[in-house]
Design a protein around this motif. Sequence first.
Motif, PDB file in Angstrom:
ATOM      1  N   LEU A 104       5.218   4.630   8.285  1.00 27.23           N
ATOM      2  CA  LEU A 104       5.829   4.677   6.958  1.00 27.23           C
ATOM      3  C   LEU A 104       5.026   3.820   5.996  1.00 27.23           C
ATOM      4  CD1 LEU A 104       8.199   5.367   5.011  1.00 27.23           C
ATOM      5  CD2 LEU A 104       9.376   3.340   5.920  1.00 27.23           C
ATOM      6  N   GLY A 105       4.626   4.421   4.878  1.00 27.37           N
ATOM      7  CA  GLY A 105       3.927   3.687   3.842  1.00 27.37           C
ATOM      8  C   GLY A 105       4.427   4.097   2.473  1.00 27.37           C
ATOM      9  N   ARG A 106       5.194   3.238   1.851  1.00 29.25           N
ATOM     10  CA  ARG A 106       5.788   3.501   0.537  1.00 29.25           C
ATOM     11  C   ARG A 106       6.544   4.830   0.552  1.00 29.25           C
ATOM     12  NH1 ARG A 106       5.081   0.836  -4.312  1.00 29.25           N
ATOM     13  NH2 ARG A 106       5.937   1.955  -6.090  1.00 29.25           N
ATOM     14  N   ASP A 107       6.052   5.850  -0.170  1.00 23.78           N
ATOM     15  CA  ASP A 107       6.780   7.113  -0.233  1.00 23.78           C
ATOM     16  C   ASP A 107       6.140   8.198   0.642  1.00 23.78           C
ATOM     17  OD1 ASP A 107       4.484   7.500  -1.661  1.00 23.78           O
ATOM     18  OD2 ASP A 107       5.452   7.989  -3.559  1.00 23.78           O
ATOM     19  N   ARG A 108       5.393   7.785   1.656  1.00 22.58           N
ATOM     20  CA  ARG A 108       4.787   8.729   2.594  1.00 22.58           C
ATOM     21  C   ARG A 108       5.249   8.410   4.012  1.00 22.58           C
ATOM     22  NH1 ARG A 108       3.756  11.092  -1.363  1.00 22.58           N
ATOM     23  NH2 ARG A 108       1.775  11.986  -2.089  1.00 22.58           N
ATOM     24  N   ILE A 152      -0.484   7.088  16.146  1.00 24.16           N
ATOM     25  CA  ILE A 152      -1.262   7.427  14.963  1.00 24.16           C
ATOM     26  C   ILE A 152      -1.326   6.213  14.039  1.00 24.16           C
ATOM     27  CG2 ILE A 152      -0.797   9.900  15.043  1.00 24.16           C
ATOM     28  CD1 ILE A 152       1.296   9.456  12.822  1.00 24.16           C
ATOM     29  N   ALA A 153      -2.316   6.215  13.164  1.00 25.76           N
ATOM     30  CA  ALA A 153      -2.469   5.173  12.168  1.00 25.76           C
ATOM     31  C   ALA A 153      -3.039   5.818  10.914  1.00 25.76           C
ATOM     32  CB  ALA A 153      -3.389   4.061  12.675  1.00 25.76           C
ATOM     33  N   VAL A 154      -2.913   5.122   9.801  1.00 25.45           N
ATOM     34  CA  VAL A 154      -3.365   5.642   8.512  1.00 25.45           C
ATOM     35  C   VAL A 154      -4.323   4.642   7.895  1.00 25.45           C
ATOM     36  CG1 VAL A 154      -2.661   6.474   6.241  1.00 25.45           C
ATOM     37  CG2 VAL A 154      -1.155   6.834   8.209  1.00 25.45           C
ATOM     38  N   THR A 155      -5.469   5.127   7.418  1.00 26.47           N
ATOM     39  CA  THR A 155      -6.475   4.251   6.818  1.00 26.47           C
ATOM     40  C   THR A 155      -6.105   3.945   5.368  1.00 26.47           C
ATOM     41  OG1 THR A 155      -7.870   6.047   5.966  1.00 26.47           O
ATOM     42  CG2 THR A 155      -8.218   5.367   8.254  1.00 26.47           C
ATOM     43  N   THR A 156      -6.828   3.015   4.757  1.00 32.20           N
ATOM     44  CA  THR A 156      -6.570   2.664   3.359  1.00 32.20           C
ATOM     45  C   THR A 156      -6.806   3.851   2.433  1.00 32.20           C
ATOM     46  OG1 THR A 156      -8.846   1.836   3.173  1.00 32.20           O
ATOM     47  CG2 THR A 156      -7.119   0.233   3.695  1.00 32.20           C
ATOM     48  N   SER A 157      -7.616   4.821   2.860  1.00 34.97           N
ATOM     49  CA  SER A 157      -7.871   6.011   2.043  1.00 34.97           C
ATOM     50  C   SER A 157      -6.875   7.135   2.326  1.00 34.97           C
ATOM     51  CB  SER A 157      -9.299   6.518   2.295  1.00 34.97           C
ATOM     52  OG  SER A 157      -9.452   6.934   3.649  1.00 34.97           O
ATOM     53  N   GLY A 158      -5.947   6.915   3.252  1.00 35.17           N
ATOM     54  CA  GLY A 158      -4.936   7.926   3.550  1.00 35.17           C
ATOM     55  C   GLY A 158      -5.306   8.872   4.676  1.00 35.17           C
ATOM     56  N   GLU A 159      -6.392   8.598   5.379  1.00 33.81           N
ATOM     57  CA  GLU A 159      -6.805   9.457   6.486  1.00 33.81           C
ATOM     58  C   GLU A 159      -6.040   9.075   7.750  1.00 33.81           C
ATOM     59  OE1 GLU A 159     -11.029  11.145   8.290  1.00 33.81           O
ATOM     60  OE2 GLU A 159     -10.969   9.201   7.268  1.00 33.81           O
ATOM     61  N   VAL A 160      -5.605  10.090   8.513  1.00 31.42           N
ATOM     62  CA  VAL A 160      -4.834   9.845   9.730  1.00 31.42           C
ATOM     63  C   VAL A 160      -5.773   9.696  10.923  1.00 31.42           C
ATOM     64  CG1 VAL A 160      -3.071  10.749  11.299  1.00 31.42           C
ATOM     65  CG2 VAL A 160      -2.849  11.111   8.840  1.00 31.42           C
ATOM     66  N   LEU A 161      -5.538   8.661  11.723  1.00 30.56           N
ATOM     67  CA  LEU A 161      -6.302   8.408  12.936  1.00 30.56           C
ATOM     68  C   LEU A 161      -5.417   8.649  14.150  1.00 30.56           C
ATOM     69  CD1 LEU A 161      -7.941   4.966  12.019  1.00 30.56           C
ATOM     70  CD2 LEU A 161      -8.940   7.240  11.683  1.00 30.56           C
ATOM     71  N   LEU A 162      -6.007   9.158  15.214  1.00 33.78           N
ATOM     72  CA  LEU A 162      -5.378   9.195  16.521  1.00 33.78           C
ATOM     73  C   LEU A 162      -5.913   8.015  17.321  1.00 33.78           C
ATOM     74  CD1 LEU A 162      -3.720  10.611  18.804  1.00 33.78           C
ATOM     75  CD2 LEU A 162      -5.838  11.851  19.372  1.00 33.78           C
ATOM     76  N   GLY A 208       0.585   0.432  12.026  1.00 35.47           N
ATOM     77  CA  GLY A 208       0.050   1.772  11.865  1.00 35.47           C
ATOM     78  C   GLY A 208      -0.879   1.938  10.680  1.00 35.47           C
ATOM     79  N   PHE A 209      -1.464   0.829  10.184  1.00 32.61           N
ATOM     80  CA  PHE A 209      -2.337   0.908   9.025  1.00 32.61           C
ATOM     81  C   PHE A 209      -3.601   0.092   9.242  1.00 32.61           C
ATOM     82  CE2 PHE A 209       1.695   1.982   6.989  1.00 32.61           C
ATOM     83  CZ  PHE A 209       1.306   3.036   6.169  1.00 32.61           C
ATOM     84  N   THR A 210      -4.701   0.549   8.604  1.00 35.18           N
ATOM     85  CA  THR A 210      -5.905  -0.261   8.551  1.00 35.18           C
ATOM     86  C   THR A 210      -5.849  -1.119   7.293  1.00 35.18           C
ATOM     87  OG1 THR A 210      -7.216   1.388   7.332  1.00 35.18           O
ATOM     88  CG2 THR A 210      -7.258   1.497   9.754  1.00 35.18           C
ATOM     89  N   VAL A 211      -6.546  -2.247   7.345  1.00 35.12           N
ATOM     90  CA  VAL A 211      -6.625  -3.170   6.208  1.00 35.12           C
ATOM     91  C   VAL A 211      -8.066  -3.627   6.081  1.00 35.12           C
ATOM     92  CG1 VAL A 211      -4.238  -3.971   6.453  1.00 35.12           C
ATOM     93  CG2 VAL A 211      -6.079  -5.176   7.665  1.00 35.12           C
ATOM     94  N   PRO A 212      -8.490  -4.046   4.896  1.00 34.89           N
ATOM     95  CA  PRO A 212      -9.857  -4.565   4.749  1.00 34.89           C
ATOM     96  C   PRO A 212     -10.044  -5.817   5.602  1.00 34.89           C
ATOM     97  CG  PRO A 212      -8.885  -4.055   2.606  1.00 34.89           C
ATOM     98  CD  PRO A 212      -7.777  -3.983   3.601  1.00 34.89           C
ATOM     99  N   ALA A 213     -11.216  -5.951   6.190  1.00 33.76           N
ATOM    100  CA  ALA A 213     -11.525  -7.179   6.916  1.00 33.76           C
ATOM    101  C   ALA A 213     -11.540  -8.348   5.930  1.00 33.76           C
ATOM    102  CB  ALA A 213     -12.881  -7.058   7.600  1.00 33.76           C
ATOM    103  N   ASN A 214     -11.165  -9.538   6.431  1.00 30.84           N
ATOM    104  CA  ASN A 214     -11.071 -10.697   5.554  1.00 30.84           C
ATOM    105  C   ASN A 214     -11.392 -11.957   6.347  1.00 30.84           C
ATOM    106  OD1 ASN A 214      -9.921 -12.961   4.060  1.00 30.84           O
ATOM    107  ND2 ASN A 214      -8.866 -11.442   2.782  1.00 30.84           N
ATOM    108  N   ASP A 215     -12.541 -12.553   6.068  1.00 30.13           N
ATOM    109  CA  ASP A 215     -12.951 -13.764   6.791  1.00 30.13           C
ATOM    110  C   ASP A 215     -11.975 -14.912   6.574  1.00 30.13           C
ATOM    111  OD1 ASP A 215     -15.162 -12.563   7.876  1.00 30.13           O
ATOM    112  OD2 ASP A 215     -16.527 -13.216   6.280  1.00 30.13           O
ATOM    113  N   THR A 216     -11.440 -15.017   5.355  1.00 30.83           N
ATOM    114  CA  THR A 216     -10.532 -16.117   5.037  1.00 30.83           C
ATOM    115  C   THR A 216      -9.278 -16.059   5.897  1.00 30.83           C
ATOM    116  OG1 THR A 216     -11.341 -16.155   2.756  1.00 30.83           O
ATOM    117  CG2 THR A 216      -9.230 -17.238   3.203  1.00 30.83           C
ATOM    118  N   LEU A 217      -8.748 -14.854   6.089  1.00 32.56           N
ATOM    119  CA  LEU A 217      -7.543 -14.678   6.893  1.00 32.56           C
ATOM    120  C   LEU A 217      -7.852 -14.501   8.376  1.00 32.56           C
ATOM    121  CD1 LEU A 217      -5.464 -12.270   4.586  1.00 32.56           C
ATOM    122  CD2 LEU A 217      -5.179 -14.744   4.882  1.00 32.56           C
ATOM    123  N   GLY A 218      -9.144 -14.454   8.719  1.00 40.22           N
ATOM    124  CA  GLY A 218      -9.513 -14.272  10.112  1.00 40.22           C
ATOM    125  C   GLY A 218      -9.371 -12.848  10.603  1.00 40.22           C
ATOM    126  N   ILE A 219      -9.374 -11.880   9.683  1.00 40.15           N
ATOM    127  CA  ILE A 219      -9.249 -10.464  10.058  1.00 40.15           C
ATOM    128  C   ILE A 219     -10.645  -9.914  10.303  1.00 40.15           C
ATOM    129  CG2 ILE A 219      -8.394  -8.204   9.385  1.00 40.15           C
ATOM    130  CD1 ILE A 219      -6.442  -9.600   7.514  1.00 40.15           C
TER     131      ILE A 219
END
Length: 273
Positions: A104-108, A152-162, A208-219
């Motif tokens: 679930l992501g907002r209205d999708r 399944i997961a959804v990327t930041t661009s809305g693409e579905v991953l298996l 179920g979502f991808t997020v941008p990598a972030n050195d500050t947060l250790g991602i």
Amino acid sequence: MTEKSIPLPSLESIRSKTSKIKRVGDRKFERDDSGCIFDELSSDVVRGLLWVDKSGSEYVVVWFFDLPGHAYISFCKKGDTHYTDIPLYYPDDHWLDGLSYMVLGRDRLYISTSRRYIQVLDLSGPQGFFKDITEGKPFPMLSRYQSWDSSIAVTTSGEVLLVESDPCQRNCFRVYKKNLNVKDPDSASNTVREVYSLDGEALLLDLGFTVPANDTLGIEPDSIYFTRHYRPCQCSPCDLDICVFNLVTKSLKRFPGLDDMNLMDARWFLPGN
């Protein structure tokens, strides 16, 4: 973060043309579905997802009774006075029957059906509105490893991953994208192509979502953060395993120090601003 509570409609407030739910005890419910009575329902088997915006002013709730043969998902948004049913049974299109996984992501709402077809529902609009934006043509996400656990997961661009994991070794993941070169996906046994990176992003598998990598947060980039390999419907609880899997190096990092906390469950998440 906010300490504000979210008032939700009662479970029995569902609006449906074919069924109704009534409370028959403190935690027990009964559903009348066109004359068929389901009386083994309780709040103990309710499963769901919650999306809340950063301000805490908007939210979406999706839930269902996690029992074999459950035929509905129910949802509401802020301002709704009742839940709306989304059927999981389609007499004219068996590819959409059942539920294996959802994000679930907002209205999708992204749904993986029992046959691993992907259905995307638009939940925006007035109360009770939902629309299948796959236009009745869901795409199967089928790999060669049908015995592996899948989600399944959804990327930041809305693409579905298996996303698949080895149910035996529990130390390996495979990630796939839709294979656009498949001409007849309904008759194909393999409709995805494996990818070996997340394009510099990281996957929070629990959400179920991808997020941008972030050195500050250790991602770390190209990494899968998870606490359980598999969160499907109708599955016995698996051992909690808080880990990060790097898709490029195929290495697994565990956090054994958390075992001393005797956690029943845990999930990775991103703190709000």
